[in-house]
Design an enzyme around this catalytic site. Structure first.
Site, PDB file in Angstrom:
ATOM      1  N   GLY A   1     -70.450 -33.706  -0.083  1.00  0.00           N
ATOM      2  CA  GLY A   1     -71.085 -32.500  -1.177  1.00  0.00           C
ATOM      3  C   GLY A   1     -70.949 -31.192  -1.550  1.00  0.00           C
TER       4      GLY A   1
ATOM      5  N   GLY B   1     -71.768 -24.275  -4.916  1.00  0.00           N
ATOM      6  CA  GLY B   1     -71.323 -23.375  -5.593  1.00  0.00           C
ATOM      7  C   GLY B   1     -70.564 -22.259  -4.487  1.00  0.00           C
TER       8      GLY B   1
ATOM      9  N   GLY C   1     -70.133 -23.363  -1.011  1.00  0.00           N
ATOM     10  CA  GLY C   1     -69.690 -24.223   0.073  1.00  0.00           C
ATOM     11  C   GLY C   1     -69.489 -25.764   0.149  1.00  0.00           C
TER      12      GLY C   1
ATOM     13  N   VAL D   1     -70.511 -29.258   1.800  1.00  0.00           N
ATOM     14  CA  VAL D   1     -71.756 -29.698   3.189  1.00  0.00           C
ATOM     15  C   VAL D   1     -71.190 -31.211   4.020  1.00  0.00           C
ATOM     16  CG1 VAL D   1     -73.677 -30.963   3.699  1.00  0.00           C
ATOM     17  CG2 VAL D   1     -73.502 -29.218   1.849  1.00  0.00           C
TER      18      VAL D   1
ATOM     19  N   LYS E   1     -73.350 -27.513   6.228  1.00  0.00           N
ATOM     20  CA  LYS E   1     -72.824 -26.823   5.420  1.00  0.00           C
ATOM     21  C   LYS E   1     -71.788 -25.682   5.562  1.00  0.00           C
ATOM     22  CE  LYS E   1     -74.029 -24.528   1.536  1.00  0.00           C
ATOM     23  NZ  LYS E   1     -75.925 -24.351   0.145  1.00  0.00           N
TER      24      LYS E   1
ATOM     25  N   ASP F   1     -83.143 -20.810  -7.604  1.00  0.00           N
ATOM     26  CA  ASP F   1     -82.613 -21.998  -8.488  1.00  0.00           C
ATOM     27  C   ASP F   1     -83.109 -22.795  -8.270  1.00  0.00           C
ATOM     28  OD1 ASP F   1     -80.195 -22.239 -10.040  1.00  0.00           O
ATOM     29  OD2 ASP F   1     -78.387 -22.044  -8.208  1.00  0.00           O
TER      30      ASP F   1
END
Ligand SMILES: Nc1ncnc2c1ncn2[C@@H]1O[C@H](COP(=O)(O)OP(=O)(O)O)[C@@H](O)[C@H]1O
Lengths: 346, 125, 247
Positions: free
Chosen positions: A33, A36, A38, A40, A55, A147
């Site tokens: 994945g 924003g 970094g 994963v 991550k 968030d």
């Protein structure tokens, strides 16, 4: 200078993007994945013979702000030991100076994909309840997520909920203290486009963080110092609206702080709950995620919710409906009793 | 235990009500006292029998059915005694409401009385 | 390697300038300015030439003139003066200017001037010509993508070159050779075959390759920083060039 073929350029890109885990205990499996700040990766930890998610920042970070943010995220996760919050295992540094942390590898679906797999209203509400619990726990530890959105929530195979991406979380201190973290803007294509000029004003508190549609007005105004639990309550309300409306509500999410537009068949009481959580004025919202959870509980148990007071008649109707079998049996008894008495009369 | 008490309390209340309804029938009015007493006694007994079963059996339907049987059975015993004045048997007038009372007690106990007594194996943790 | 293909270097294996060329060309210090221009010319002449040749379908002579003319413009002080970092990527800006130049040159076939303060060493257009045949003909509507691809090709080429120099200077030729065999050659060696050929343990191969790749990445990022206008563009470009594709 050497001329490179297209294939060689591709190989070089791959070679340049691969993370170098040589001096860590992990072995790379694959990227899973990208967020924003970094990427994963799924990696293996041979010492413990398990797979974990790693991550890592995309770039070595000279200024140190992103590094600080990643470490802060790891520390926040470490502080939040809860079944609804992804557990962190380890923090470290790659050879090239990039900081990483590892965490439990979560198998499951992101909430936004999960709702599309045709889950019942009840299942959605149960998942939402668990989400509220995890957030309430974080609040009890004085941590704001800031968030919350479907993309940051994972649902496991057994309906367990994991709140991810605590990268912009804020640790609340005493009232007059400044927040511990100053955030920096991200240069990812997504966030660049989300931050079209003029769309989100910035103030001296720092950069606007969060996602339009899931971010309360006070956060959109950049008043990061004043944010409290009720900012997350707003986001939870937006997530609830999303869960109730599926796709349509996600689009409504683009218009920040506007009332959700509801599809048909969404129970009134639930609409009222989501709308109350999403009030523009923080004082008018639920005071915390636990209050919101309690509301959903009330709905699930067939009791009236605070956000949607009912008339006596409605309440009575709801009561009778809930106990309809008992009511019918009592009526049958009364009628039979009366008939028997009448029949005895000469 | 909770269920048994609940069922007996329900039996008492319903028995009292059922008995008091005799007031509407003119020839029974002078025997009100004993009618109410017997009716309550009968239904407390029914409540006890139903409560014990409800505490052991998980199935709601079974409990309700058992309630009906107990109600009918006890009412039958009462109805076997003929009316001292007329010598007539009021099987229908006694057994119909009696069965329903049993059924009600059974339903209320199963529905609102909480869970059943757990098996021993299940309590080992 | 042919001497003429090498752009003037200051002799150091490190990037000529660490700061962005955009700031460099605005500097008051002539040395700094010159280094910035050198970097710009070095990383842009090949894609510019290839682009004019294939995207604009000019013959070799015309394309050479246009490239020289364009580079001369780039070297003028005003050229980057109108560039605003944050509005667009530097690469896009350069390409847009190039398009305009070619269009104008069409309209008024005026004499193309050369030079412009800085001497542009003879560029080895011949070597590029030899490579053009290897390229797919560009899609007429995909100018930006084509220019980007060629730019990236040149960019990685110079990074590899710098990696070679750096490895040589620090006595790590083997590291570079391993990298060359494993990551550059089309056939692509395996760790085992490399270990055999270089008489190294496979652990050594792993470690040296990791070193070379790490250095490659570092050089690429350093160079990218000089070739972008601001931090945001740098990060975005780094993602484009070195980011992981996650499906
Ligand atoms: N522990 C994990 N297990 C599985 N997938 C994960 C895990 N953490 C992140 N991901 C995936 O990686 C993506 C990006 O992660 P995220 O934490 O959101 O990055 P960022 O904070 O940089 O936005 C997520 O959308 C998710 O799909």
């Amino acid at each position: 200078m050497r001329w490179l073929s297209d294939r060689t350029v591709e190989r070089l890109r791959a070679a340049g993007s691969e993370i170098d885990l040589t001096h860590t205990r992990y072995r790379l499996i694959e990227p899973i994945g990208r967020g924003g700040m970094g990427t994963v990766y799924l990696v293996e930890d041979p010492a413990l013979d398990r797979r974990v998610a790693l991550k890592v920042l995309d770039l070595p970070d000279a200024g140190g702000e992103l590094t600080a943010r990643l470490i802060q995220e790891a520390r926040v996760l470490a502080r939040l030991e809860h079944p609804g919050i992804v557990p962190v295992h380890d923090v470290g540094e790659l050879e090239d100076g990039r900081v990483f942390y590892t965490m439990k590898f979560v198998r499951g679906d992101r909430l936004d994909r999960w709702v599309r797999s045709g889950v019942s209203l009840r299942q959605r509400l149960v998942v939402f309840r668990r989400l509220c619990e995890a957030v309430a726990f974080a609040h009890a530890q004085r941590v704001l997520h800031r968030d919350l959105k479907p993309q940051n929530i994972m649902v496991g195979a057994f309906g367990e909920v994991l709140v991810m991406d605590w990268g912009v979380a804020k640790i609340l201190r005493n009232l007059d203290e400044e927040p511990t973290l100053r955030m920096t803007p991200e240069a990812s294509p997504e966030s660049l486009s989300a931050r079209s000029p003029g769309a989100s004003p910035q103030t001296r508190h720092g950069t606007v963080l969060g996602t339009p549609g899931y971010m309360p007005p006070e956060q959109a105004r950049g008043e990061s110092a004043q944010l409290d639990e009720r900012a997350d309550v707003y986001a939870l309300g937006a997530v609830l609206a999303f869960l109730l409306g599926g796709r349509a509500a996600a689009e409504m999410g683009a218009r920040s702080a506007s009332k959700p537009r509801w599809g048909r068949g969404v129970p009134r009481a639930l609409r009222a709950v989501a709308e109350m959580a999403m009030r523009a004025e923080p004082a008018e919202r639920y005071r915390g995620a636990d209050e919101l959870a309690a509301e959903v509980d009330r709905f699930l148990e067939g009791r009236p919710v605070m956000a949607h007071p009912e008339s006596i008649l409605l309440r009575a109707g709801r009561f009778l409906w809930k106990h309809r079998i008992a009511v019918i049996l009592l009526l049958v008894y009364a009628i039979v009793r009366a008939l028997v008495l009448l029949a005895e009369r000469p | 235990m909770k269920k048994i008490l609940l069922a007996m309390a329900l039996g008492a209340v319903l028995g009292l009500l059922d008995g008091s309804s005799a007031w509407f029938s003119p020839d029974a009015r002078d025997k009100m006292g004993s009618i109410i007493l017997w009716s309550a006694l009968k239904d407390v007994t029914a409540g006890f029998l139903i409560g014990v079963v409800a505490a052991l059996v998980r199935s709601k339907v079974a409990v309700v059915f058992w309630g009906l049987l107990v109600g009918l059975g006890l009412a039958f015993l009462v109805a076997m005694e003929p009316d001292p004045d007329t010598g007539k048997h009021y099987y229908l007038a006694i057994m119909l409401p009696g069965g329903l009372v049993g059924l009600l007690v059974g339903y209320f106990t199963a529905r609102y009385g909480g869970g059943v007594v757990r098996r021993r194996a299940a309590t080992v943790t | 390697m042919d001497e003429t293909t090498r752009m003037p270097r200051t002799g150091s294996p490190f990037p000529p300038t660490r700061a962005s060329v955009v700031q460099g060309v605005r500097s008051d210090d002539p040395e700094t300015r010159k280094r910035a221009y050198t970097t710009l010319v070095e990383s842009y002449w090949r894609p510019v030439y290839t682009y004019v040749r294939l995207q604009w379908r000019r013959d070799a002579e015309q394309a050479q003139d246009l490239t020289q003319e364009f580079l001369a413009r780039v070297v003028e002080k005003e050229f980057l003066g109108t560039y605003e970092p944050g509005r667009s990527r530097l690469r896009t800006f350069v390409r847009t200017c190039l398009d305009r130049l070619v269009q104008n040159a069409d309209r008024d076939a005026r004499r193309l001037k050369r030079g412009g303060g800085f001497e542009i060493r003879s560029l080895d257009f011949g070597s590029v010509e030899g490579e053009l045949s290897r390229l797919d003909p560009p899609d007429p509507n995909q100018g930006e993508a084509f220019f980007e691809r060629e730019w990236i090709r040149g960019f990685f080429g110079s990074v590899v070159e710098e990696l070679r120099l750096e490895c040589e200077e620090s006595g790590k030729q083997i590291h570079f050779q391993l990298f060359e065999r494993y990551d550059l050659e089309e056939a692509g060696a395996t760790y085992e075959s490399l270990a055999r050929d270089f008489e190294l343990s496979s652990n050594d191969v792993t470690n040296r390759l990791a070193y070379a790749r790490r250095t490659f990445r570092r050089i690429a990022l350093e160079r990218l920083r000089t070739l972008t206008g601001d931090e945001a563009e740098f990060r975005a470009e780094a993602r484009t060039l070195l980011g992981v594709d996650v499906s």
